[in-house]
Design an enzyme around this catalytic site. Structure first.
Site, short mmCIF file in Angstrom:
data_model
loop_
_atom_site.label_atom_id
_atom_site.label_comp_id
_atom_site.label_asym_id
_atom_site.label_seq_id
_atom_site.Cartn_x
_atom_site.Cartn_y
_atom_site.Cartn_z
N VAL A 150 -8.61 8.86 23.50
CA VAL A 150 -9.25 8.56 22.22
C VAL A 150 -10.77 8.40 22.40
O VAL A 150 -11.56 8.76 21.51
CB VAL A 150 -8.58 7.32 21.56
N ASP A 151 -11.18 7.91 23.56
CA ASP A 151 -12.61 7.74 23.87
C ASP A 151 -13.30 9.12 23.83
O ASP A 151 -14.37 9.28 23.20
CB ASP A 151 -12.69 7.14 25.29
N SER A 158 -4.93 0.69 25.19
CA SER A 158 -4.33 0.54 26.53
C SER A 158 -2.99 1.25 26.72
O SER A 158 -2.44 1.20 27.82
CB SER A 158 -4.14 -0.95 26.92
N ASN A 163 -13.75 2.48 28.31
CA ASN A 163 -13.65 1.87 29.64
C ASN A 163 -14.91 1.04 29.89
O ASN A 163 -15.84 1.06 29.07
CB ASN A 163 -13.44 2.94 30.73
P1 ADP Z 1 -6.34 3.67 27.17
O1 ADP Z 1 -7.23 4.03 28.33
O2 ADP Z 1 -6.80 2.40 26.45
O3 ADP Z 1 -4.90 3.66 27.52
P2 ADP Z 1 -6.09 6.29 25.83
O4 ADP Z 1 -7.14 7.00 25.07
O5 ADP Z 1 -5.59 6.92 27.08
O6 ADP Z 1 -6.68 4.81 26.09
O7 ADP Z 1 -4.86 6.01 24.90
C1 ADP Z 1 -4.82 4.99 23.91
C2 ADP Z 1 -3.99 5.49 22.74
O8 ADP Z 1 -4.78 6.36 21.94
C3 ADP Z 1 -2.73 6.27 23.13
O9 ADP Z 1 -1.67 5.82 22.31
C4 ADP Z 1 -3.11 7.71 22.80
O10 ADP Z 1 -1.97 8.48 22.43
C5 ADP Z 1 -4.00 7.49 21.59
N1 ADP Z 1 -4.93 8.57 21.25
C6 ADP Z 1 -5.46 9.54 22.04
N2 ADP Z 1 -6.30 10.32 21.33
C7 ADP Z 1 -6.30 9.82 20.05
C8 ADP Z 1 -6.95 10.19 18.82
N3 ADP Z 1 -7.79 11.23 18.75
N4 ADP Z 1 -6.69 9.45 17.71
C9 ADP Z 1 -5.86 8.38 17.76
N5 ADP Z 1 -5.23 7.99 18.88
C10 ADP Z 1 -5.43 8.70 20.00
#
Ligand code: ADP
Length: 193
Positions: free
Chosen positions: A37-38, A130, A28
């Protein structure tokens, strides 16, 4: 020369487990960590990553910044590229024109790939930017991600490999469909001469 399409790999995995030169973080604007994922990347990289990110002054949506990989270095990752995807406020019914969100999402891929080249990365893994809490429609995001990465690889020798890392098989299926649709379209175009 390897075809650009053959340099793109779709995997279902936790992105922090991949052995690539750089992983992309869907961050963000604060760059100070978050969920999804962050959160997973910060957890795997350790507290040094947050300390480093505090010095960066955030990052506007659609742009990207690069950091060392800290705790992820033990699995061979050298860099983390933090990009800020757009929050989806768009109108899915708008199929013809581009929304601002489409342009910003394409920019995330472009800026991340450009930083990867500047740092000599041979392999790079993207999450589905996203499409989590930012609610970008998944099919639309998949078309932009795949289309943009393919276009970029057609013009550049690096990265040699781009991994589109999905968190579930159903997300991987959405990307695969975007690829198949594009291949059908290319075949038809060739046939039409
Ligand atoms: P954003 O805020 O950009 O939407 P999110 O983290 O909420 O970011 O989600 C972005 C994508 O990353 C989603 O498809 C989610 O399922 C995926 N995601 C979440 N955790 C992980 C991980 N550890 N490895 C790979 N992808 C992930």
């Amino acid at each position: 020369m390897i075809e650009p399409l053959d340099r793109i790999e779709i995997v279902t995995a936790d992105i922090t487990t991949l052995r690539v030169d750089a992983v992309v973080n869907a961050a963000n604007e604060s760059l100070l960590g978050g969920g999804g994922v962050d959160g997973a990347i910060h957890k795997a990289a350790g507290p040094e990553l947050l300390e480093h990110c505090k010095t960066l002054g955030g990052c506007p949506t659609g742009l990207a910044k690069i950091t060392p990989a800290f705790g992820l270095e033990k699995s061979g990752v050298q860099h983390i590229i933090h990009t800020v995807g757009p929050v989806w406020h768009g109108d899915e019914a708008q199929k013809l024109g581009y929304t601002l969100e489409d342009t910003l999402l394409a920019s995330c891929y472009h800026r991340s790939l450009t930083l990867a080249i500047e740092h000599g990365c041979k392999s790079l893994a993207f999450p589905n930017i996203s499409t989590g809490v930012y609610h970008f429609p998944k099919q639309r995001a998949a078309r932009i991600a795949f289309g943009h990465v393919l276009g970029f690889l057609s013009k550049h020798g690096l990265p040699e490999k781009v991994v589109l890392c999905c968190f579930s098989d159903s997300d991987a299926q959405v990307i695969q469909e975007a690829i198949d649709t594009r291949e059908d379209w290319m075949m038809n175009r060739k046939r039409m001469g």
